[in-house]
Design a protein around this motif. Structure first.
Motif, mmCIF file in Angstrom:
data_model
loop_
_atom_site.group_PDB
_atom_site.id
_atom_site.type_symbol
_atom_site.label_atom_id
_atom_site.label_comp_id
_atom_site.label_asym_id
_atom_site.label_seq_id
_atom_site.Cartn_x
_atom_site.Cartn_y
_atom_site.Cartn_z
ATOM 1 N N ARG A 19 2.858 0.272 17.493
ATOM 2 C CA ARG A 19 1.709 1.092 17.084
ATOM 3 C C ARG A 19 2.123 2.289 16.210
ATOM 4 O O ARG A 19 1.364 3.248 16.072
ATOM 5 C CB ARG A 19 0.983 1.587 18.337
ATOM 6 C CG ARG A 19 0.243 0.471 19.040
ATOM 7 C CD ARG A 19 0.094 0.677 20.529
ATOM 8 N NE ARG A 19 -0.579 1.917 20.869
ATOM 9 C CZ ARG A 19 -0.693 2.378 22.129
ATOM 10 N NH1 ARG A 19 -0.145 1.662 23.124
ATOM 11 N NH2 ARG A 19 -1.312 3.500 22.384
ATOM 12 N N THR A 20 3.330 2.199 15.650
ATOM 13 C CA THR A 20 3.792 3.312 14.810
ATOM 14 C C THR A 20 2.837 3.564 13.647
ATOM 15 O O THR A 20 2.505 4.720 13.325
ATOM 16 C CB THR A 20 5.211 3.019 14.281
ATOM 17 O OG1 THR A 20 6.103 2.863 15.376
ATOM 18 C CG2 THR A 20 5.708 4.164 13.403
ATOM 19 N N ASN A 21 2.376 2.504 13.008
ATOM 20 C CA ASN A 21 1.457 2.649 11.871
ATOM 21 C C ASN A 21 0.152 3.331 12.301
ATOM 22 O O ASN A 21 -0.367 4.209 11.599
ATOM 23 C CB ASN A 21 1.174 1.272 11.266
ATOM 24 C CG ASN A 21 0.285 1.350 10.038
ATOM 25 O OD1 ASN A 21 -0.916 1.144 10.124
ATOM 26 N ND2 ASN A 21 0.884 1.658 8.882
ATOM 27 N N ILE A 22 -0.363 2.923 13.463
ATOM 28 C CA ILE A 22 -1.614 3.512 13.970
ATOM 29 C C ILE A 22 -1.402 4.993 14.298
ATOM 30 O O ILE A 22 -2.274 5.835 14.037
ATOM 31 C CB ILE A 22 -2.101 2.745 15.222
ATOM 32 C CG1 ILE A 22 -2.449 1.302 14.854
ATOM 33 C CG2 ILE A 22 -3.303 3.430 15.850
ATOM 34 C CD1 ILE A 22 -2.798 0.428 16.027
ATOM 35 N N LYS A 77 -2.406 10.697 13.071
ATOM 36 C CA LYS A 77 -1.878 12.018 12.734
ATOM 37 C C LYS A 77 -2.398 12.494 11.369
ATOM 38 O O LYS A 77 -2.688 13.689 11.179
ATOM 39 C CB LYS A 77 -0.346 11.983 12.732
ATOM 40 C CG LYS A 77 0.273 12.074 14.121
ATOM 41 C CD LYS A 77 1.738 12.459 14.016
ATOM 42 C CE LYS A 77 2.258 12.969 15.338
ATOM 43 N NZ LYS A 77 3.580 13.593 15.198
ATOM 44 N N SER A 78 -2.516 11.560 10.429
ATOM 45 C CA SER A 78 -3.015 11.944 9.106
ATOM 46 C C SER A 78 -4.477 12.370 9.152
ATOM 47 O O SER A 78 -4.948 13.099 8.278
ATOM 48 C CB SER A 78 -2.854 10.780 8.131
ATOM 49 O OG SER A 78 -3.693 9.697 8.494
ATOM 50 N N PRO A 82 4.044 11.642 10.221
ATOM 51 C CA PRO A 82 2.886 10.805 9.875
ATOM 52 C C PRO A 82 3.106 9.944 8.625
ATOM 53 O O PRO A 82 2.670 8.789 8.574
ATOM 54 C CB PRO A 82 1.766 11.822 9.664
ATOM 55 C CG PRO A 82 2.415 13.140 9.492
ATOM 56 C CD PRO A 82 3.689 13.060 10.263
ATOM 57 N N VAL A 83 3.760 10.484 7.589
ATOM 58 C CA VAL A 83 3.984 9.720 6.347
ATOM 59 C C VAL A 83 4.904 8.534 6.613
ATOM 60 O O VAL A 83 4.627 7.395 6.211
ATOM 61 C CB VAL A 83 4.567 10.641 5.256
ATOM 62 C CG1 VAL A 83 4.880 9.805 4.000
ATOM 63 C CG2 VAL A 83 3.618 11.773 4.933
ATOM 64 N N THR A 84 6.030 8.822 7.342
ATOM 65 C CA THR A 84 6.976 7.750 7.650
ATOM 66 C C THR A 84 6.315 6.707 8.548
ATOM 67 O O THR A 84 6.547 5.491 8.385
ATOM 68 C CB THR A 84 8.219 8.335 8.364
ATOM 69 O OG1 THR A 84 8.782 9.365 7.557
ATOM 70 C CG2 THR A 84 9.250 7.265 8.618
ATOM 71 N N ALA A 85 5.485 7.148 9.490
ATOM 72 C CA ALA A 85 4.819 6.229 10.425
ATOM 73 C C ALA A 85 3.844 5.319 9.698
ATOM 74 O O ALA A 85 3.777 4.119 9.985
ATOM 75 C CB ALA A 85 4.096 7.035 11.506
ATOM 76 N N ILE A 86 3.082 5.862 8.705
ATOM 77 C CA ILE A 86 2.110 5.042 7.991
ATOM 78 C C ILE A 86 2.812 3.964 7.184
ATOM 79 O O ILE A 86 2.323 2.837 7.041
ATOM 80 C CB ILE A 86 1.230 5.946 7.076
ATOM 81 C CG1 ILE A 86 0.313 6.803 7.944
ATOM 82 C CG2 ILE A 86 0.411 5.105 6.103
ATOM 83 C CD1 ILE A 86 -0.504 7.805 7.165
ATOM 84 N N ARG A 87 3.984 4.288 6.634
ATOM 85 C CA ARG A 87 4.714 3.321 5.801
ATOM 86 C C ARG A 87 5.418 2.228 6.596
ATOM 87 O O ARG A 87 5.916 1.259 6.013
ATOM 88 C CB ARG A 87 5.763 4.085 4.960
ATOM 89 C CG ARG A 87 5.149 4.956 3.877
ATOM 90 C CD ARG A 87 6.232 5.742 3.159
ATOM 91 N NE ARG A 87 5.679 6.547 2.061
ATOM 92 C CZ ARG A 87 6.392 7.375 1.307
ATOM 93 N NH1 ARG A 87 7.714 7.506 1.547
ATOM 94 N NH2 ARG A 87 5.821 8.095 0.346
ATOM 95 N N SER A 88 5.522 2.431 7.920
ATOM 96 C CA SER A 88 6.242 1.439 8.754
ATOM 97 C C SER A 88 5.441 0.144 8.846
ATOM 98 O O SER A 88 4.215 0.128 8.668
ATOM 99 C CB SER A 88 6.471 1.996 10.160
ATOM 100 O OG SER A 88 5.233 2.142 10.829
#
Length: 413
Positions: A319-322, A327-328, A406-412
């Motif tokens: 759920r890293t992307n979520i 967070k964004s 949040p940026v790194t998480a969305i790109r995962s």
């Protein structure tokens, strides 16, 4: 208000995650289920045994002190040489205490031995007890039919007997009322004057189960069986079993020292025993059992905790992307942390509840003389332990999730 709303939202997210991955949820909570089941089952068995033994010890007489040659509780450095040459209790000492005690409501002299009782072709080896007439006021000797000894039967060494339920069945199989019948003890005829109420199996029995005992007047017993090694006890019951026991113990000590002519510098040549000494002895055993069982169950809980922690790390990865999207959109770190922490706690609590339910189901199984009782205290302990394991297992994965960029998480992916 906003914090409370986000807290509830975190709980909803956690519950939804568990429902979405139902199979993984079930497999994850098995370890905690086994661990909580183990530890609650151990504590429940020990507590049930403790309660059962306390009830049975109480049936032998609350507020009773037993005067005898030997102490009941012996230390590791037990000086047996100090006690072996002590004189045994005498019937005239029993009469002396009976005549002079002011703080007792009942007193009896007791002795017993294994012997065989016969009725025609039927026989049974049993514990034959010689007791004086007040024994039924001290111990839980419930007469189902017939009567207890009269004072003149004790004074005149009458040949009368009271039979325990199992003894009666062995000597008079398939018979109802046997009052007035005769049996033989040591070749002498005894008249049956009473039958005791069936008590059933005991966890412990001082002198054996009452169902497998027979009672005759002490004076009769002494004339037949006390020619070799008599070692009777004198049982004295206080008026107030809670506060009056110590007063009675002091009075008995003073009278016995006076009767035996002991000087102030001499030690007692008799022992005064109390049933709470037996309770303390069993409590020390149960405490050791709790510790041992708790340590074993702890390993099961650790395995379950590691299983939950592993699943939570997997969940964070999935759920890293979520998490990045949340967070964004402005989600705070504590909102993310609570999602995963509540998920771990829910997993552990559900597993713990299932384990407690299994222990409760066990309480319906017949364990013979042991009546298994699941107490509220053990239920609360199990749930609190499960909660603690959930927090411990989930805090690190939840913290990792909350600290994600949040940026790194969305790109995962």
């Amino acid at each position: 208000m906003k914090f409370l709303r986000q807290l509830l939202e975190s709980i909803r997210f956690a519950w939804q995650a568990l429902r979405t991955n139902l199979l993984r949820t079930v497999l994850s909570l098995l370890g905690v289920t086994i661990g909580i089941f183990s530890i609650v089952a151990v504590f429940t068995f020990v507590d049930s045994m403790n309660m059962g033994i306390r009830e049975q010890i109480d049936s032998f007489g609350k507020g009773v002190v037993y005067v005898g040659k030997w102490p009941w509780v012996m230390s590791n450095n037990y000086p047996w040489w100090k006690y072996i040459n002590r004189p045994t209790m005498k019937y005239n000492e029993f009469k002396y205490l009976s005549d002079n005690l002011e703080n007792s409501q009942a007193i009896s002299i007791i002795d017993g031995r294994q012997t065989t009782l016969k009725n025609e072709n039927n026989s049974m080896e049993t514990r034959l007890m010689g007791v004086s007439q007040d024994y039924n006021k001290i111990s839980d000797v419930l007469v189902e039919s017939g009567r207890y000894f009269l004072s003149n039967e004790t004074d005149n060494s009458a040949f009368v007997v009271i039979l325990g339920a199992s003894v009666k069945e062995a000597l008079f199989p398939n018979r109802g009322d046997v009052i007035g019948e005769t049996i033989k003890i040591n070749g002498i005829k005894f008249k049956v004057i009473a039958m005791m109420k069936k008590k059933g199996e005991d966890l412990i029995s001082l002198g054996g189960s009452p169902d497998e005992q027979a009672f005759i007047p002490y004076t009769t017993y002494a004339s037949l069986f006390q020619k070799d090694q008599p070692e009777p006890d004198i049982a004295v019951k206080a008026y107030d079993w809670d506060k009056g026991q110590e007063t009675l113990e002091g009075e008995v000590t003073g009278l016995m020292r006076s009767r035996r002519g002991l000087k102030p510098t001499q030690d007692n040549n008799f022992s005064i025993n109390r049933l709470d000494g037996a309770v303390k002895f069993f409590e020390s055993i149960f405490a050791s059992m709790n510790v041992g069982g708790g340590i074993i169950a702890l390993f099961s809980l650790l395995v379950g905790g590691f299983g939950i922690a592993n699943i939570m790390f997997v969940s964070v990865k999935e759920r890293t992307n979520i998490i990045g999207i949340q967070k964004s959109l402005g989600a705070k770190n504590y909102f993310i942390l609570f999602q995963f922490l509540f998920e771990a706690v829910f997993l552990s609590l559900i597993g713990g509840a299932v384990g407690i339910f299994l222990v409760w189901m066990m309480s319906f199984i017949n364990f013979g003389s042991l009546k298994l009782v699941l107490t509220v205290g053990n239920v609360m302990f199990g749930l609190l332990t499960a909660t603690f394991i959930g927090v411990l297992s989930g805090i690190v994965p939840a913290w990792v999730a909350a600290r994600l960029d949040p940026v790194t998480a969305i790109r995962s992916k």
